[in-house]
Write a protein that holds these residues in place. Sequence first.
Motif, PDB file in Angstrom:
ATOM      1  N   ASN A   1     -32.605  69.177  -2.335  1.00 43.43           N
ATOM      2  CA  ASN A   1     -32.805  70.225  -3.664  1.00 43.43           C
ATOM      3  C   ASN A   1     -33.195  71.532  -3.107  1.00 43.43           C
ATOM      4  O   ASN A   1     -34.220  71.366  -2.017  1.00 43.43           O
TER       5      ASN A   1
ATOM      6  N   SER B   1     -28.883  59.072  -5.668  1.00 44.01           N
ATOM      7  CA  SER B   1     -30.366  58.965  -6.006  1.00 44.01           C
ATOM      8  C   SER B   1     -30.947  57.778  -5.188  1.00 44.01           C
ATOM      9  O   SER B   1     -30.140  56.896  -5.003  1.00 44.01           O
ATOM     10  N   SER B   2     -32.146  57.903  -4.808  1.00 41.21           N
ATOM     11  CA  SER B   2     -32.883  56.832  -4.189  1.00 41.21           C
ATOM     12  C   SER B   2     -32.772  55.461  -4.740  1.00 41.21           C
ATOM     13  O   SER B   2     -32.556  54.425  -4.026  1.00 41.21           O
TER      14      SER B   2
ATOM     15  N   TYR C   1     -35.601  70.478   0.368  1.00 44.20           N
ATOM     16  CA  TYR C   1     -35.973  69.165   0.260  1.00 44.20           C
ATOM     17  C   TYR C   1     -34.980  68.219   0.588  1.00 44.20           C
ATOM     18  O   TYR C   1     -33.973  68.307  -0.179  1.00 44.20           O
TER      19      TYR C   1
ATOM     20  N   THR D   1     -29.803  61.396  -0.025  1.00 46.05           N
ATOM     21  CA  THR D   1     -30.473  60.724  -0.931  1.00 46.05           C
ATOM     22  C   THR D   1     -31.104  61.830  -1.751  1.00 46.05           C
ATOM     23  O   THR D   1     -31.935  61.684  -2.822  1.00 46.05           O
ATOM     24  N   GLU D   2     -31.354  63.044  -1.023  1.00 48.48           N
ATOM     25  CA  GLU D   2     -32.220  64.333  -1.655  1.00 48.48           C
ATOM     26  C   GLU D   2     -31.654  65.344  -0.928  1.00 48.48           C
ATOM     27  O   GLU D   2     -31.455  65.471   0.288  1.00 48.48           O
TER      28      GLU D   2
END
Length: 217
Positions: free
Chosen positions: A51, A181-182, A59, A48-49
Amino acid sequence: MCCRFHWFWCIYYSIYAVIFFFMSFSIIAWIVISPSSVKFHITDATLTEFNLTNNNTLYYNFKVNVTIRNPNNNIIVYYRRITAISWYKDNYFGYVSLTPFDQGHKNTTFFGPIEFKGNTKINLGRKQLDEYFEERSLGIHNDLAVDFDVRIRAKFGSFYKSGRFNTPVVQCRRLSVPLISSSNGNSSSSTFSFRDRDVAVVLSLQIVMQMQSLKCI
């Protein structure tokens, strides 16, 4: 002199008989127990992340579900330490210490979700950076991996219990995980799945007696 010669052969044959019976007992016990490999399998993963900033800080929020299967009838596995370690393109970025547990006969243990979350600096080469940005544009990241650093004991039947020992690291490699995405929730099996040959890993219990290594299948 004859008496001494007689005792020499008595001792010789006695030692030979003890060795023969010990070897026969070991072979019979091994055939009866006939250990099969413990299998680690990643059944699902969610990203979900993921980056990477300009200063090489990653991250991440990466989750996996794992099953561990002990198919043996006569062997209990005691996991005294088990640590999950996450990688991206051979760069370490996180770890999670899992709760020690005992795994009985013909038992499947489920771990999940194991969550790797945080940030860390990683050093990607130029080619790896190009691959990262290409994967990000496509919405799916390749070359993710999860390793398991394991310290175990094993009990064979009711008569032999090994000492604690570290196995070679169990490696689940070549994972391809879509970035979600969250707000979108969890991944679904219709859009993403693993191939068994990439993530099913065996932990050979014969390592206790034969020091065999782990292998991916």
